[in-house]
Design a protein around this motif. Structure first.
Motif: not given
Length: 235
Positions: A175-177, A198-200, A205-207, A223-226
């Motif tokens: 999964x990702x942005x 998505x929730x952080x 300390x977890x996505x 994963x975020x784009x970064x």
């Protein structure tokens, strides 16, 4: 305390180290100044690649729970339909509509709400998607907010709306942005705003991936784009 708003966009480089402006930009800034502490930042990549979309950040002294309660009263409808004097959204949307009439190519690439305790980032997934679906997204947030709590009681520190399943789970990422460039996900439509969020969580300390249709917070990582680009670069 008034709400603050920061808007940035890319323009074409001009002589004398200037950057081109949208039509009516000064009027747009003046309109925002009536209700916000408004900042507009012009940037350029140095290659004359033309205009990009607006990145908008609204900074409020509310916390996210207060904002959720605010939406739950039905005011979200009124804000979008110009029926309230609340300054969180109405003045920006009104000014943006006016700017849009003068610049049809303008769009919102990203809309971020920064509260005292958390942030919500809504991403463009097709032309005018944020403006068109904002009301439904906010109402969905109001309905599902408690479903985003961890079992420990921790509330999300960051929300990313939406996220997607990664095609073929390339690079071991499920999964990702969406990516700003070289995106491979296709056939995106408004329904994608209401499939995965998505929730952080900063203490854990977890996505986590939130399954919107099942109204269920999963243990899946996103994963975020970064983070995505960092992982791809490292491989």
């Amino acid at each position: 305390m008034r709400t603050a708003i920061k808007i940035s966009y890319y323009g074409e480089p001009e002589e004398g180290f200037n950057i081109s402006e949208f039509k009516g930009l000064t009027e747009f800034k003046n309109d925002l100044d009536e209700d916000y502490y408004a900042f507009i930042q012009k940037k350029t990549d140095g290659y004359g690649a033309g205009f990009y979309e607006l990145a908008v950040e609204i900074l409020s002294d509310l916390n996210l729970q207060q904002f959720i309660e605010f939406i739950g009263t039905g005011i979200a409808y009124d804000v979008l339909k110009s029926g309230t004097e609340n300054i969180i959204l109405k003045p920006f949307l009104k000014a943006y509509k006016k700017l849009k009439r003068k610049n049809r190519s303008i769009d919102i690439q990203e809309l971020k709400f920064s509260f005292k305790d958390s942030t919500i980032t809504i991403y463009k997934i097709y032309e005018n998607s944020i403006f068109g679906e904002l009301e439904n997204i906010l109402l969905g947030l109001s309905i599902n907010y408690t479903n985003l709590y961890l079992k420990s009681g921790e509330k999300p520190f960051e929300l990313n709306i939406p996220i997607f399943k990664n095609p073929n789970e390339s690079n071991g990422i499920k999964y990702r942005c969406l990516l700003s460039v070289d995106e491979t996900i296709q056939n995106i439509n408004k329904e994608d705003y209401f499939i995965y969020w998505g929730a952080y969580y900063q203490f854990k300390g977890w996505f986590h991936v939130f399954d919107y249709k099942k109204q269920e917070l999963t243990n899946e990582f996103y994963y975020t784009e970064e983070l995505y680009l960092e992982k791809v670069k490292a491989e």
